[in-house]
Design a protein around this motif. Structure first.
Motif, short mmCIF file in Angstrom:
data_model
loop_
_atom_site.label_atom_id
_atom_site.label_comp_id
_atom_site.label_asym_id
_atom_site.label_seq_id
_atom_site.Cartn_x
_atom_site.Cartn_y
_atom_site.Cartn_z
N GLY A 256 0.80 -1.23 0.00
CA GLY A 256 0.00 0.00 0.00
C GLY A 256 0.82 1.26 0.00
N LEU A 257 2.05 1.21 -0.49
CA LEU A 257 2.98 2.35 -0.44
C LEU A 257 2.46 3.60 -1.13
CD1 LEU A 257 6.03 1.59 -2.83
CD2 LEU A 257 3.76 0.55 -3.03
N VAL A 258 1.59 3.46 -2.12
CA VAL A 258 1.09 4.66 -2.80
C VAL A 258 0.21 5.50 -1.88
CG1 VAL A 258 1.22 3.81 -5.17
CG2 VAL A 258 -0.78 3.26 -3.77
N VAL A 259 -0.29 4.89 -0.81
CA VAL A 259 -1.09 5.61 0.19
C VAL A 259 -0.23 5.94 1.41
CG1 VAL A 259 -3.08 5.50 1.75
CG2 VAL A 259 -3.25 4.59 -0.58
N THR A 260 0.48 4.96 1.93
CA THR A 260 1.23 5.15 3.17
C THR A 260 2.50 5.97 2.98
OG1 THR A 260 2.45 3.07 2.85
CG2 THR A 260 0.38 2.96 4.07
N HIS A 261 3.06 5.95 1.76
CA HIS A 261 4.31 6.66 1.48
C HIS A 261 4.16 7.54 0.23
CE1 HIS A 261 5.62 3.53 4.21
NE2 HIS A 261 6.83 4.08 4.29
N ALA A 262 3.05 8.25 0.15
CA ALA A 262 2.76 9.05 -1.04
C ALA A 262 3.86 10.07 -1.33
CB ALA A 262 1.41 9.74 -0.89
N GLN A 263 4.37 10.72 -0.32
CA GLN A 263 5.41 11.73 -0.54
C GLN A 263 6.68 11.11 -1.11
OE1 GLN A 263 6.16 14.50 2.59
NE2 GLN A 263 4.00 14.90 3.00
N ASP A 264 7.07 9.94 -0.58
CA ASP A 264 8.26 9.26 -1.10
C ASP A 264 8.05 8.81 -2.54
OD1 ASP A 264 9.81 9.43 1.28
OD2 ASP A 264 8.64 7.79 2.13
N VAL A 265 6.87 8.27 -2.84
CA VAL A 265 6.59 7.82 -4.20
C VAL A 265 6.63 8.99 -5.17
CG1 VAL A 265 4.82 6.82 -5.69
CG2 VAL A 265 5.23 5.83 -3.43
N ALA A 266 6.03 10.11 -4.80
CA ALA A 266 6.03 11.30 -5.66
C ALA A 266 7.45 11.80 -5.88
CB ALA A 266 5.16 12.39 -5.05
N ARG A 267 8.25 11.79 -4.81
CA ARG A 267 9.65 12.26 -4.95
C ARG A 267 10.43 11.37 -5.91
NH1 ARG A 267 13.62 9.93 -2.62
NH2 ARG A 267 12.30 8.97 -1.02
N ILE A 268 10.25 10.07 -5.81
CA ILE A 268 10.98 9.15 -6.68
C ILE A 268 10.56 9.33 -8.14
CG2 ILE A 268 11.25 6.71 -7.27
CD1 ILE A 268 11.17 6.18 -4.21
N ILE A 269 9.27 9.51 -8.36
CA ILE A 269 8.79 9.73 -9.73
C ILE A 269 9.35 11.05 -10.27
CG2 ILE A 269 6.74 10.22 -11.13
CD1 ILE A 269 5.19 8.30 -9.30
N ARG A 270 9.31 12.07 -9.44
CA ARG A 270 9.82 13.38 -9.88
C ARG A 270 11.32 13.30 -10.21
NH1 ARG A 270 8.40 15.80 -5.70
NH2 ARG A 270 10.36 15.82 -4.56
N THR A 271 12.08 12.63 -9.37
CA THR A 271 13.52 12.51 -9.59
C THR A 271 13.85 11.69 -10.82
OG1 THR A 271 13.90 12.68 -7.20
CG2 THR A 271 15.70 11.81 -8.54
N ALA A 272 13.09 10.64 -11.04
CA ALA A 272 13.36 9.75 -12.15
C ALA A 272 13.00 10.37 -13.50
CB ALA A 272 12.59 8.43 -11.97
N HIS A 273 12.02 11.28 -13.52
CA HIS A 273 11.50 11.73 -14.81
C HIS A 273 11.39 13.24 -14.98
CE1 HIS A 273 10.69 7.78 -16.45
NE2 HIS A 273 10.26 7.43 -15.27
N THR A 274 11.98 14.00 -14.08
CA THR A 274 12.04 15.45 -14.24
C THR A 274 13.51 15.86 -14.37
OG1 THR A 274 10.03 15.70 -12.90
CG2 THR A 274 11.35 17.68 -13.32
N PRO A 275 13.93 16.40 -15.51
CA PRO A 275 15.35 16.73 -15.70
C PRO A 275 15.94 17.62 -14.61
CG PRO A 275 14.16 16.88 -17.78
CD PRO A 275 13.13 16.66 -16.72
N ALA A 276 15.21 18.64 -14.17
CA ALA A 276 15.74 19.55 -13.15
C ALA A 276 15.97 18.82 -11.84
CB ALA A 276 14.78 20.72 -12.94
N ALA A 277 15.06 17.92 -11.48
CA ALA A 277 15.20 17.17 -10.24
C ALA A 277 16.38 16.21 -10.32
CB ALA A 277 13.91 16.41 -9.93
N ARG A 278 16.56 15.58 -11.47
CA ARG A 278 17.69 14.66 -11.64
C ARG A 278 19.02 15.41 -11.49
NH1 ARG A 278 14.89 12.51 -16.09
NH2 ARG A 278 16.32 13.55 -17.51
N ALA A 279 19.09 16.63 -12.05
CA ALA A 279 20.32 17.40 -11.97
C ALA A 279 20.63 17.82 -10.55
CB ALA A 279 20.20 18.64 -12.87
N ALA A 280 19.58 18.04 -9.74
CA ALA A 280 19.78 18.49 -8.37
C ALA A 280 20.07 17.35 -7.41
CB ALA A 280 18.54 19.25 -7.88
N SER A 281 19.75 16.12 -7.84
CA SER A 281 19.91 14.97 -6.93
C SER A 281 21.34 14.47 -6.91
CB SER A 281 18.97 13.85 -7.36
OG SER A 281 19.31 13.39 -8.64
#
Length: 281
Positions: A256-281
């Motif tokens: 149930g991580l999409v509910v219990t860990h929504a912030q972590d899931v969103a962060r991972i998606i953003r980092t994996a597929h947003t160029p600016a986030a990847r550059a900052a990570s």
């Protein structure tokens, strides 16, 4: 803060599927899992809308979508194709990313294997796992029947709300048994063995990120839970050996991580597929 949204309805196979769009940025279509709804995923959706132009919907017989005469992987996939066809008619910044949880991950994987040119990338969240053996065995049937009966009973207490699920416990169990064969390629009833969904992965040339829960079946050391967790990890290892180009993440969480860990899931998606986030990570 809630993002302003707009809605349109996709009609396919006698089913009405309202699709909600909100946010700005690269387009992303989020496919929920079986017995899950976009209402349940509200926190994750709102977080994703900060970085993406997000399209959400409910599976047939779930949430805001209408009931259907039949429920099968093929029928759910047909609905998703219809949703993607309508999304594809809109003016978008780029080909949309597809994100799916559990059953939804399998749906987007199958879609991408057939319509790769319409997809910008995949985020598979604790699903689409090429497990080397069926997840549900004869020994597991009583526990899973009880599990889905509890889920259906819970949804009945929320009748009339967006969280409603119209499927019966037996229909949900049958869908999971069908998915077992699709994932593993092993049908114990007719003694058929194939490579399962690994064949689907081999046809996709788009970026894929696999996000898995460390304790998919829970944290218990008793009963069938350890076996299910080992099998889940074995499938992930099998996939990475087959497709070492796939990027992966794990969260210390259950299915149930999409509910219990929504912030972590969103962060991972953003980092994996947003160029600016990847550059900052």
């Amino acid at each position: 803060m809630t993002t302003k949204t707009e809605q349109f309805t996709v009609r396919h196979d006698g089913v009405a599927i309202p699709v909600t769009r909100g946010g700005e940025g690269r387009p992303l279509v989020l496919c929920p899992g079986l017995t899950s709804t976009q209402d349940e995923l509200h926190e994750l959706v709102e977080l994703l809308r900060r970085d993406f132009d997000v399209f959400t919907f409910d599976l047939r017989g779930h949430g805001l979508s209408s009931a259907a005469d039949r429920y099968s992987f093929e029928s759910f996939l047909g609905d998703f194709v219809a949703v993607m066809t309508e999304v594809g008619r809109l003016p978008l910044l780029s080909a949309p990313l597809l994100a799916g949880h559990s059953y939804g991950a399998d749906l987007i994987l199958h879609y991408a294997s057939e319509y790769s040119d319409t997809v910008g990338g995949l985020i598979l969240i604790d699903g689409a796992n090429p497990i080397p053996a069926p997840f549900i065995t004869q020994a597991d049937l009583p526990d899973f029947r009880a599990l889905w009966a509890d889920v259906v009973a819970w949804h009945k207490t929320r009748a009339g709300t967006p969280r409603q699920v119209l499927l019966t416990a037996e229909q949900i169990l049958d869908l999971n048994l069908e998915l077992d064969v699709i994932r593993s390629g092993i049908d114990l009833d007719i003694d058929v063995v194939s490579t399962g969904i690994l064949d689907r992965y081999r046809t996709i040339d788009r970026p894929i990120h696999l996000l898995m829960a460390t304790a998919m079946a829970g944290y218990s050391k008793e009963g069938r839970v350890p076996r299910h967790n080992r099998l889940w990890h074995a499938g992930m290892d099998r996939l990475v050996r087959e497709r070492p180009d796939i990027t992966t993440s794990q969260l210390d969480a259950t299915h149930g991580l999409v509910v219990t860990h929504a912030q972590d899931v969103a962060r991972i998606i953003r980092t994996a597929h947003t160029p600016a986030a990847r550059a900052a990570s």
